[in-house]
Design a protein around this motif. Structure first.
Motif, PDB file in Angstrom:
ATOM      1  N   UNK A 649       0.855  -1.178   0.000  1.00  0.00           N
ATOM      2  CA  UNK A 649       0.000   0.000   0.000  1.00  0.00           C
ATOM      3  C   UNK A 649       0.893   1.230   0.000  1.00  0.00           C
ATOM      4  N   UNK A 650       0.841   1.993  -1.090  1.00  0.00           N
ATOM      5  CA  UNK A 650       1.749   3.135  -1.235  1.00  0.00           C
ATOM      6  C   UNK A 650       1.430   4.245  -0.240  1.00  0.00           C
ATOM      7  N   UNK A 651       0.171   4.402   0.135  1.00  0.00           N
ATOM      8  CA  UNK A 651      -0.198   5.471   1.067  1.00  0.00           C
ATOM      9  C   UNK A 651       0.156   5.115   2.499  1.00  0.00           C
ATOM     10  N   UNK A 652      -0.088   3.862   2.891  1.00  0.00           N
ATOM     11  CA  UNK A 652       0.157   3.448   4.277  1.00  0.00           C
ATOM     12  C   UNK A 652       1.530   2.810   4.474  1.00  0.00           C
ATOM     13  N   UNK A 653       2.225   2.507   3.369  1.00  0.00           N
ATOM     14  CA  UNK A 653       3.535   1.834   3.433  1.00  0.00           C
ATOM     15  C   UNK A 653       3.435   0.514   4.185  1.00  0.00           C
ATOM     16  N   UNK A 654       2.453  -0.288   3.816  1.00  0.00           N
ATOM     17  CA  UNK A 654       2.235  -1.595   4.439  1.00  0.00           C
ATOM     18  C   UNK A 654       2.324  -2.660   3.354  1.00  0.00           C
ATOM     19  N   UNK A 655       3.092  -3.720   3.620  1.00  0.00           N
ATOM     20  CA  UNK A 655       3.272  -4.787   2.646  1.00  0.00           C
ATOM     21  C   UNK A 655       2.036  -5.680   2.603  1.00  0.00           C
ATOM     22  N   UNK A 656       1.702  -6.133   1.395  1.00  0.00           N
ATOM     23  CA  UNK A 656       0.590  -7.049   1.232  1.00  0.00           C
ATOM     24  C   UNK A 656       1.005  -8.512   1.407  1.00  0.00           C
ATOM     25  N   UNK A 657       2.314  -8.789   1.343  1.00  0.00           N
ATOM     26  CA  UNK A 657       2.802 -10.178   1.434  1.00  0.00           C
ATOM     27  C   UNK A 657       3.974 -10.234   2.399  1.00  0.00           C
ATOM     28  N   UNK A 658       4.227 -11.421   2.954  1.00  0.00           N
ATOM     29  CA  UNK A 658       5.397 -11.559   3.824  1.00  0.00           C
ATOM     30  C   UNK A 658       6.403 -12.561   3.277  1.00  0.00           C
ATOM     31  N   UNK A 659       5.935 -13.470   2.421  1.00  0.00           N
ATOM     32  CA  UNK A 659       6.850 -14.454   1.870  1.00  0.00           C
ATOM     33  C   UNK A 659       6.373 -14.839   0.474  1.00  0.00           C
TER      34      UNK A 659
END
Length: 686
Positions: A649-659
């Protein structure tokens, strides 16, 4: 987050049930119970009822959704009746809009009829015989014009699909490529660089708006003109008519007044709002499907308006026996009738007590003590009190309005009302003078209705709160509610509702069968849970699935063997299809970039075409699966944006995946609309 799709669906369902019930009631009353000669107006009512049923039924089948976004709107459906193709569903959406145009055209025709009936009676001949076909063609033409216009001018193209792609994914969780839709976008962005913004007007969408506006203005203009003339000049024109005809024409005018204010609110205003909103190009997105779903309510509202006007003096009911048990006196038989109604009230009160017991047994077990020992007497008194309240109320508030029912009882049953033990419920009392007829409300009967309504609402409210689910138990409520409210419409009908009352005796037997069925069902509960669990099994593909098929055909054979085994136990199997494989330990790589580079580069997103090429073989493998009850679903549409698959998420800087193949909570949130649709389909299947 508000589930707008569920709200749209709920309103459409309410509209469908109200419309079908009211329109079938209106058709029945018009065909079999209408005593006055309404001429061609009767056929206009039947025609409008038929179109209203078709309109509401098609909405119930499609659940069409209208969503506004900036300079346009998208009109689509996610429902797929009979597994119809996208092309057929788009045609059905156009038919739906055509039925809307036909509906408002029929309203205008009704106004023309009433205008001729008051101001130019000789022209009523144009509503008789084959002339009536002309009005049917009039309505059909505008329906055709509205349907074909939106089908041709709002046809989805590449630009309009891309314009709505992200909005569809974010709000509804669907890839627009797979959705049957028509898209209206007024302005097209033709900017060549970042410094200036240029727009091109999409004239075919403008023509669509002009076409829709023309249809609405013609029909609404006719309604306004005829309604205005009727309002201003009706008193003068009907002054020479008889008192009965004066009353009838005033009732028609009331109907027309309601029929111009109601569609203004329900039919015209929402569509006019949706049509003009894109031209302002506002930076907002509005799920305007709520307005569209509300259109299905209009045929029901119109039916209630018409039933209100088609009346004369039938504003009551009579409750009586024809059997003189043991030669009992009329006074004793009237008391027994009151006792009978009291037992009905006790029955529904005890039914509510059963729901309270079940609620305590599941959610508040300690309170079951209130059903033991002497506490049980409290519940007996509860049922007895409501039986006493209903019986006494019915006995005291329903008086002997014999003259009102004398002719009716003699004509239908062949009895002289003087010799019949009865209770009569009469809502309005007619007070006549030399020129006019007025009505006085009989408050004793209104109090009787209020008393019965209160008792039913208390019991029904308890059932709803405690988890009322069984539609069979409507048998105890719906007939009585129908009989109670019918006199207030003062319809020109005579209905022998005794068969409905007799049907109440079926309920104890039905309730016994429900309880027996419930006991037997408990034996199979574990098997049902196992079927439910197996029905939602998903299969996640592994990296070897990307290998060329000719190198490893054994895996397809193995999949078919496994699925054949699962099909023995479940009704439906959902298989998670192809999905991009992310970089190993992606979340670590993402965090390093987040720390070292405040502006995370878009290169961390996956290239769409590279990912598609990688998934090509996986999709081919799944296409070779042989399984009648299987459905392959993908989550890719939730992450697709333009030419890339999003990884954060470009606005929140949160990754959608971990692996490699694991989604974070933020990634799962994107998938919620897709998973919710699958869950709803699964529940319908089970």
């Amino acid at each position: 987050m508000v589930d707008w799709f569920m709200i749209d669906q709920t309103i459409a369902q309410i509209g469908f049930y109200l419309t079908t019930t009211s329109q079938f009631t209106l058709i029945t009353l018009t065909l079999f119970f209408l005593r006055k000669n309404f001429g061609a107006y009767k056929y206009l009512i039947l025609l409008f009822s038929g179109v209203g049923l078709a309109f509401a039924s098609l909405e119930f089948m499609l659940y069409p959704i209208l969503h506004y976004h900036k300079a346009g709107y998208i009109f689509f459906t996610t429902n797929r009746p009979l597994k119809a193709s996208n092309e057929l569903l788009v045609v059905l959406l156009a038919v739906f809009t055509g039925l809307y145009s036909t509906t408002i055209s029929l309203l205008a025709v009704q106004y023309v009829y009433r205008y001729f009936a008051v101001f130019d009676k000789p022209r009523l001949k144009y509503f008789n015989r084959w002339y009536f076909i002309m009005w049917i063609l009039y309505d059909t033409w505008f329906g055709f014009e509205g349907g074909v216009g939106i089908y041709k001018f709002n046809e989805a193209d590449d630009y309009s699909r891309e314009y709505m792609r992200r909005e569809m994914r974010d709000v509804y969780g669907h890839d627009i490529t797979d959705v049957p839709c028509m898209i209206h976008v007024v302005y097209e962005d033709i900017s060549t660089n970042g410094s200036t913004i240029d727009y091109l007007i999409r004239w075919r969408c403008v023509i669509c708006t002009i076409n829709n506006a023309f249809i609405m203005m013609v029909q609404y203009g006719i309604m306004i003109y005829c309604g205005y003339r009727l309002y201003n000049d009706m008193e003068e024109k009907i002054s020479m008519l008889s008192a009965t005809m004066k009353k009838f024409h005033r009732q028609i005018f009331k109907t027309l007044f309601l029929q111009i204010t109601t569609p203004t609110i329900v039919l015209f205003s929402p569509i006019a709002f949706i049509m003009t909103l894109p031209y302002f190009d506002l930076e907002i997105s509005v799920p305007t499907g709520v307005f569209l779903s509300g259109l299905a309510l209009y045929p029901a509202l119109d039916a209630f308006i018409l039933m209100y006007v088609l009346h004369s003096h039938n504003a009551g009911y009579i409750f009586f026996p024809t059997n003189h048990l043991l030669n009992a006196s009329n006074e004793l038989l009237v008391v027994l009738l009151a006792v009978y109604t009291g037992i009905y009230s006790t029955t529904i009160a005890l039914l509510a007590v059963q729901f309270i017991y079940r609620y305590f047994a599941v959610f508040d077990k300690p309170r079951l003590k209130y059903f033991n020992r002497w506490y049980f007497i409290m519940w007996l008194l509860y049922g007895t009190w409501f039986g006493f309240e209903w019986g006494i109320g019915f006995y005291k508030f329903n008086d002997y309005s014999r003259e009102y029912m004398r002719q009716e009882l003699r004509d239908i049953y062949g009895h002289d009302i003087t010799d019949v033990p009865c209770m009569i419920h009469l809502v309005y009392e007619e007070i006549r003078n030399a020129t006019t007829s007025d009505y006085l409300i009989r408050w004793s009967c209104v109090m009787c209705t209020i008393n019965m309504t209160f008792i039913m609402m208390v019991q029904y409210g308890i059932m709803i709160y405690c988890g009322y689910r069984s539609q069979l138990q409507l048998i105890s409520f719906s007939p009585i509610a129908f009989i109670m409210t019918l006199p207030y419409f003062d319809l020109e009908t005579s209905v022998q509702t005794g068969f409905i009352l007799s049907g109440l005796t079926l309920y104890p037997a039905i309730d016994a069968f429900i309880l027996i069925h419930t006991d037997l069902t408990l034996v199979h509960t574990f098997d049902f849970i196992m079927q439910f669990a197996a029905a939602i099994i998903t299969i996640l593909h592994s990296p070897p699935m990307k290998d060329p098929i000719e190198h490893n055909k054994r895996d397809i054979e193995k999949m078919n063997e496994n699925l054949k085994y699962y099909e023995k136990f479940v009704k439906k199997i959902y298989i998670l299809g192809a999905h991009p494989l992310y970089q190993h330990s992606f979340v670590d790589f993402f965090l390093q970039n987040l720390i070292n580079r405040p502006e995370i580069p878009e290169t961390l997103h996956m290239n769409r075409w590279a990912a598609e090429n990688e998934m090509k073989i996986v999709r081919k493998r799944f296409s070779m699966v042989k399984c009648e009850n299987c459905e392959v679903f993908e989550l890719t549409s939730a992450f697709l944006y333009g030419d890339k698959y999003l990884t954060f998420d470009e606005e929140e800087s949160i990754s959608y995946v971990d692996n490699t193949g694991h989604l974070t909570s933020a990634g799962l949130k994107l998938c919620n609309p897709i998973l919710r649709n699958i869950t709803q389909e699964l529940m319908r299947t089970i």
